[in-house]
Motif scaffolding. Structure first.
Motif, PDB file in Angstrom:
ATOM      1  N   SER A 131      -1.516  -1.471  11.320  1.00  0.00           N
ATOM      2  CA  SER A 131      -0.750  -2.328  10.417  1.00  0.00           C
ATOM      3  C   SER A 131       0.186  -3.244  11.189  1.00  0.00           C
ATOM      4  CB  SER A 131       0.052  -1.469   9.441  1.00  0.00           C
ATOM      5  OG  SER A 131       0.862  -0.530  10.131  1.00  0.00           O
ATOM      6  N   SER A 176       1.530  -5.741   2.616  1.00  0.00           N
ATOM      7  CA  SER A 176       1.052  -6.780   1.719  1.00  0.00           C
ATOM      8  C   SER A 176       2.217  -7.262   0.862  1.00  0.00           C
ATOM      9  CB  SER A 176      -0.060  -6.236   0.819  1.00  0.00           C
ATOM     10  OG  SER A 176       0.465  -5.249  -0.065  1.00  0.00           O
ATOM     11  N   SER A 177       2.074  -8.411   0.256  1.00  0.00           N
ATOM     12  CA  SER A 177       3.136  -8.934  -0.604  1.00  0.00           C
ATOM     13  C   SER A 177       3.425  -7.979  -1.751  1.00  0.00           C
ATOM     14  CB  SER A 177       2.745 -10.312  -1.152  1.00  0.00           C
ATOM     15  OG  SER A 177       2.604 -11.240  -0.118  1.00  0.00           O
ATOM     16  N   GLN A 237      -0.007  -1.267   0.403  1.00  0.00           N
ATOM     17  CA  GLN A 237      -1.097  -1.645   1.282  1.00  0.00           C
ATOM     18  C   GLN A 237      -0.540  -2.396   2.491  1.00  0.00           C
ATOM     19  OE1 GLN A 237      -4.652  -1.330   0.621  1.00  0.00           O
ATOM     20  NE2 GLN A 237      -4.014   0.125  -0.934  1.00  0.00           N
ATOM     21  N   TYR A 238      -1.350  -2.454   3.550  1.00  0.00           N
ATOM     22  CA  TYR A 238      -0.906  -3.077   4.791  1.00  0.00           C
ATOM     23  C   TYR A 238      -1.818  -4.225   5.195  1.00  0.00           C
ATOM     24  CZ  TYR A 238       1.871   1.170   5.343  1.00  0.00           C
ATOM     25  OH  TYR A 238       2.760   2.194   5.141  1.00  0.00           O
ATOM     26  N   LYS A 239      -1.239  -5.210   5.850  1.00  0.00           N
ATOM     27  CA  LYS A 239      -2.015  -6.183   6.596  1.00  0.00           C
ATOM     28  C   LYS A 239      -2.370  -5.538   7.935  1.00  0.00           C
ATOM     29  CE  LYS A 239       0.588 -10.002   4.512  1.00  0.00           C
ATOM     30  NZ  LYS A 239       1.442 -11.194   4.751  1.00  0.00           N
ATOM     31  N   SER A 244      -1.213 -14.114   1.656  1.00  0.00           N
ATOM     32  CA  SER A 244      -2.409 -13.309   1.389  1.00  0.00           C
ATOM     33  C   SER A 244      -2.505 -12.144   2.364  1.00  0.00           C
ATOM     34  CB  SER A 244      -3.671 -14.170   1.501  1.00  0.00           C
ATOM     35  OG  SER A 244      -3.675 -15.194   0.539  1.00  0.00           O
ATOM     36  N   THR A 245      -3.178 -11.093   1.933  1.00  0.00           N
ATOM     37  CA  THR A 245      -3.335  -9.909   2.768  1.00  0.00           C
ATOM     38  C   THR A 245      -4.598 -10.048   3.605  1.00  0.00           C
ATOM     39  OG1 THR A 245      -2.234  -8.588   1.073  1.00  0.00           O
ATOM     40  CG2 THR A 245      -3.458  -7.383   2.763  1.00  0.00           C
ATOM     41  N   ARG A 267      -8.215  -1.412   0.020  1.00  0.00           N
ATOM     42  CA  ARG A 267      -7.540  -2.645   0.401  1.00  0.00           C
ATOM     43  C   ARG A 267      -7.261  -3.481  -0.839  1.00  0.00           C
ATOM     44  NH1 ARG A 267      -9.720  -7.531   1.085  1.00  0.00           N
ATOM     45  NH2 ARG A 267     -11.798  -6.628   0.985  1.00  0.00           N
ATOM     46  N   GLN A 303      -6.451  -7.261  -1.801  1.00  0.00           N
ATOM     47  CA  GLN A 303      -6.408  -8.635  -1.281  1.00  0.00           C
ATOM     48  C   GLN A 303      -5.609  -9.497  -2.251  1.00  0.00           C
ATOM     49  OE1 GLN A 303     -10.138 -10.320  -0.207  1.00  0.00           O
ATOM     50  NE2 GLN A 303      -9.439 -12.407  -0.430  1.00  0.00           N
TER      51      GLN A 303
END
Length: 617
Positions: free
Chosen positions: A237, A241-242, A281-283, A313-314, A615, A617
Motif C-alpha cells: 500500500s 483510497s478516497s 481499501q488501499y492504493k 482514483s484508486t 478492490r 475502484q
C-alpha cells in the motif's frame, strides 16, 4: 475473503474433449498411500500446493480447521481417518466483539524427509498455532500463507497480525472485550523452517487527517515470489483510497470510550458479512524487496502503468512473479495506448534500464475486446505466461497466453488447448519453467450457464503440446489398485459412523490446478479427493450422539453421501517404463463400479496472492 465457490458435478459427465492422445511424460502422484492423498495438515479440511523448488521442497496452505477426531472411527487399516472427512461448514464470521479465528495455516512438505516424505508439516508464522494444538484455551488468531520458495529454501508469503483486545465499553450486554489486529495482510520472508519470519512492510501504514491526527490503519503488503538472488516480488500500500480516507475520517471523528478509533478501523477492514466488501481499501504498487541473509532488506516501489497526476482514483498494481534476471511480472492500471478514456487493469512486466532503475512495460492485448489481463510468471528466457478476460460466445472467459518479452512489439499468443481453435473453455497459466513447460488449469465442460469443472494442464512451448495432467497419471495416482486377478479396480474405503451405518466408496482423485513446475518437471498442484459427509445442524455444527460421535449425511433414499475436498499433491515424472492410465481402453479397469452417491460440493480456491483482497475502484 470467501475462498470457495461451488462447481457442478453434472458437468463432469461432459469430458469427451479430454480423450486426446498425448506423448508427454507420464506422471505419478508421490504423496499418496493406499489411494489416500496425504495433502493437508492434521485437523484441517483443505490443503493446497503452492510452490516447489529444485530440491523438491514444497510450500502450501491448509485452510478450514475441523473439529472431527480420528478417535471417532474404528481402528482399521482400510478405514479413512475422520479428520479427513467433510464436516461442518468452516465459514468465519468477522466481528470486533467476537474472538478472531485464524483459519489459514502455512506448511512445507519435503521429499527428503527421513521419516515422513512429502507429509505436510506446520510452520508457525507470527506465533500462529498448529491446528492440531488448538484448544478452547489455546486459540490461533493469525492467518498465514506461503506463496513461493527458492532453491535456498527461503520462503515468502503473507500473514495477519495476532489478535489484540481492548476492554469493552459499548452498550451490548454480555460483551467483555473488543478484538482487533494491527494489520490484516503483511508480507514476510522466512529463511528456513526453523527461522523466525521477517516482516516486509509497505510504505504506507498510517493515516493522517486534515487536523494532523495520525492513526494506524495497518497498510497492506504481500510477498508473492522470490528468485535465486533473494529478490522478492509483491505489492504494498502507498495510500488509502478516497473512500477509505472518508471512512477513516469518520472513525477519528467518532473516537470515544464507547467507540474507539482502532475498533472502528478494524470493523471496516473486515469483509461485510453480506456483501464481502471491505470498506478500507488501499492504493497499491508493485514492489521488490532485496532480502539479505543478515536480516536486512531494501524495498523498491515499481512505477505504475500510468501517471496518476492529481486524480483521486484508486490506481493499483501488483507484482506476482519474478525470474533470476530480476524481471517482475504482474498487472497494473494503464491507459491503453495513452488514451485517458481507456483505463484498464492489464498484464505488465518491469525490467531494469541501463541506469539500474525499473521501468514499466505494458503487455499488449490480443485485441480491443480484452477486458483485463494478468501475468503470473516469467522464466529466465523472458517468456511470460498469464491470462486475459474477454467475452466469448456471450460469456466472460479467461484464456491463457504466452508472451515473449524479448520482442515487446509482438502480441501475446493464445495456444491451442483441446482444439485447433480458440475454444470458450476458460484457462489460466500459473507458471513456466526454464524448459518452456507451462502449468495451470482449464475448464473441462462446455456447459454455458453453470460453474464448470476444471482440470490441471501441462503445455510445452517448444512442441506446442497441450495435455490434461489427469490423462498423464499412472493408475495408482488415480486411486486404482490391482485385484487378485491382476485387473485394475478402484481402491475402496469403508467408514462406520456412530449409528453403525457403514459407507463403502471408491477412491477418486482429480488434479484440478497446477501452480508451480520446477526445471525437473516436478509439479506442485491441488487435487480433489473423495471423502464422506457428516450431518450438521442449521448453524453448521456437527450433529453428535451421546458419545460425541458424528453421523453420516444421507441422501433422499437414506444412503450416506460423499463429497470432495482439495488436497495438495506432488506430481513427478514417472519411470520411463510407466504408462498412463487409459480409462478408455478395455485393459481390465472397472469403470462401471464407480458412482457418486447423493449431492456433492466441490470447494475451489484460486491460490493467487491477490485472491484474499477485494478492490474498490
Amino acid at each position: 475473503m470467501k475462498l470457495n465457490s461451488t462447481l457442478s458435478l453434472v458437468a463432469l459427465s461432459v469430458v469427451s474433449v479430454l480423450q486426446v492422445a498425448h506423448a508427454a511424460s507420464v506422471y505419478e502422484i508421490v504423496n499418496i498411500e493406499n489411494a489416500d492423498v496425504k495433502g493437508t495438515l492434521t485437523d484441517t479440511a483443505n490443503g493446497y500446493g503452492q510452490s516447489i523448488n529444485a530440491n523438491n521442497e514444497l510450500v502450501g496452505v491448509s485452510r478450514g480447521r475441523t473439529n472431527l477426531s480420528s478417535s471417532d472411527v474404528n481402528d482399521d487399516s482400510n478405514i479413512i481417518n475422520l479428520d479427513d472427512a467433510i464436516g461442518a461448514d468452516q465459514s468465519i464470521s468477522y466481528s470486533t466483539v467476537s474472538q478472531i479465528i485464524g483459519n489459514s495455516f502455512a506448511f512445507h512438505a519435503l521429499e527428503n524427509d527421513a521419516t515422513t516424505p512429502w507429509l505436510p508439516t506446520f510452520e508457525s508464522i507470527n506465533s500462529s498455532i498448529a491446528p492440531s494444538s488448538i484448544t478452547s484455551d489455546n486459540r490461533n488468531t493469525v492467518d498465514s500463507y506461503f506463496f513461493d520458495i527458492n532453491d535456498a529454501g527461503i520462503r515468502v508469503g503473507a500473514m495477519s497480525a495476532p489478535e489484540k483486545t481492548m476492554d469493552y465499553a459499548g452498550s451490548v450486554s454480555g460483551v467483555d472485550n473488543w478484538y482487533y489486529r494491527d494489520y490484516e495482510l503483511r508480507g514476510f520472508v522466512k529463511s528456513s523452517a526453523s527461522a523466525t519470519e521477517m516482516e516486509l512492510p509497505p510504505p504506507y501504514t498510517e493515516y493522517t487527517n486534515s487536523d494532523n491526527v495520525t492513526v494506524n490503519v495497518g497498510g497492506s503488503s504481500l510477498a508473492a515470489a522470490i528468485n535465486s538472488n533473494n529478490l522478492i516480488a509483491g505489492y504494498g500500500s502507498v495510500a488509502l483510497s478516497s473512500y477509505g480516507e472518508s471512512v477513516t475520517d469518520s472513525c477519528i471523528s467518532s473516537d470515544s470510550e464507547s467507540s474507539p478509533v482502532d475498533i472502528c478501523i478494524q470493523a471496516n477492514q473486515f469483509p461485510n458479512s453480506s456483501t464481502g466488501v471491505i470498506n478500507i481499501q488501499y492504493k497499491t504498487r508493485a514492489m521488490v524487496w532485496q532480502y539479505h541473509t543478515d536480516g536486512s532488506f531494501i524495498r523498491t516501489e515499481l512505477p505504475l502503468g500510468l501517471d496518476p497526476g492529481s486524480s483521486s482514483s484508486t490506481f493499483v498494481a501488483q507484482g506476482l512473479g519474478i525470474n533470476d534476471n530480476g524481471v517482475v511480472v504482474g498487472r497494473s492500471h494503464v491507459y491503453r495506448n495513452g488514451n485517458t478514456d481507456d483505463l484498464y487493469y492489464d498484464a505488465a512486466y518491469w525490467s531494469k534500464n541501463g541506469s539500474g532503475s525499473y521501468e514499466y512495460h505494458w503487455i499488449p492485448v490480443i485485441d480491443n475486446d480484452v477486458l483485463s489481463s494478468i501475468a503470473y510468471s516469467v522464466n529466465a528466457a523472458g517468456i511470460v505466461v498469464g491470462s486475459y478476460k474477454k467475452y466469448i460466445d456471450g460469456y466472460q472467459r479467461d484464456k491463457f497466453f504466452i508472451y515473449d518479452s524479448n520482442t515487446p512489439d509482438t502480441k501475446p499468443i493464445t495456444p491451442n488447448d483441446f482444439y485447433s481453435y480458440t475454444s470458450d473453455l476458460s484457462s489460466r497459466a500459473k507458471d513456466i519453467n526454464n524448459q518452456g513447460q507451462v502449468v495451470g488449469y482449464i475448464e473441462t465442460s462446455e456447459d454455458k450457464q453453470i460453474s464448470r469443472p476444471k482440470d490441471a494442464f501441462l503445455y510445452d512451448v517448444n512442441s506446442e503440446e497441450f495435455s490434461d495432467l489427469n490423462n498423464l497419471l499412472t493408475c495408482e495416482s488415480k486411486g486404482y489398485q490391482k485385484n487378485s486377478e491382476g485387473k485394475w479396480v478402484k481402491h475402496q474405503f469403508t467408514v462406520t459412523d456412530a449409528t453403525g451405518n457403514s459407507l463403502t466408496y471408491d477412491a477418486d482423485i482429480r488434479v484440478v490446478e497446477a501452480n508451480k513446475i520446477n526445471d525437473e518437471g516436478v509439479i506442485a498442484a491441488t487435487a480433489f479427493v473423495r471423502k464422506p459427509v457428516y450431518q450438521t445442524d442449521l448453524s453448521g455444527n456437527l450433529i453428535l450422539d451421546g458419545s460425541g460421535n458424528p453421523t453420516f449425511k444421507l441422501d433422499g433414499e437414506g444412503h450416506p453421501v460423499t463429497s470432495y475436498l482439495p488436497r495438495m499433491v506432488v506430481l513427478k515424472p514417472a519411470a520411463t517404463s510407466a504408462t498412463a492410465c487409459d480409462l478408455s481402453s478395455d485393459g481390465g479397469i472397472d469403470t462401471g463400479s464407480y458412482s457418486r452417491k447423493g449431492a456433492a460440493v466441490w470447494g475451489w480456491l484460486l491460490l493467487l496472492p491477490l485472491a484474499w483482497l477485494r478492490r474498490r475502484q
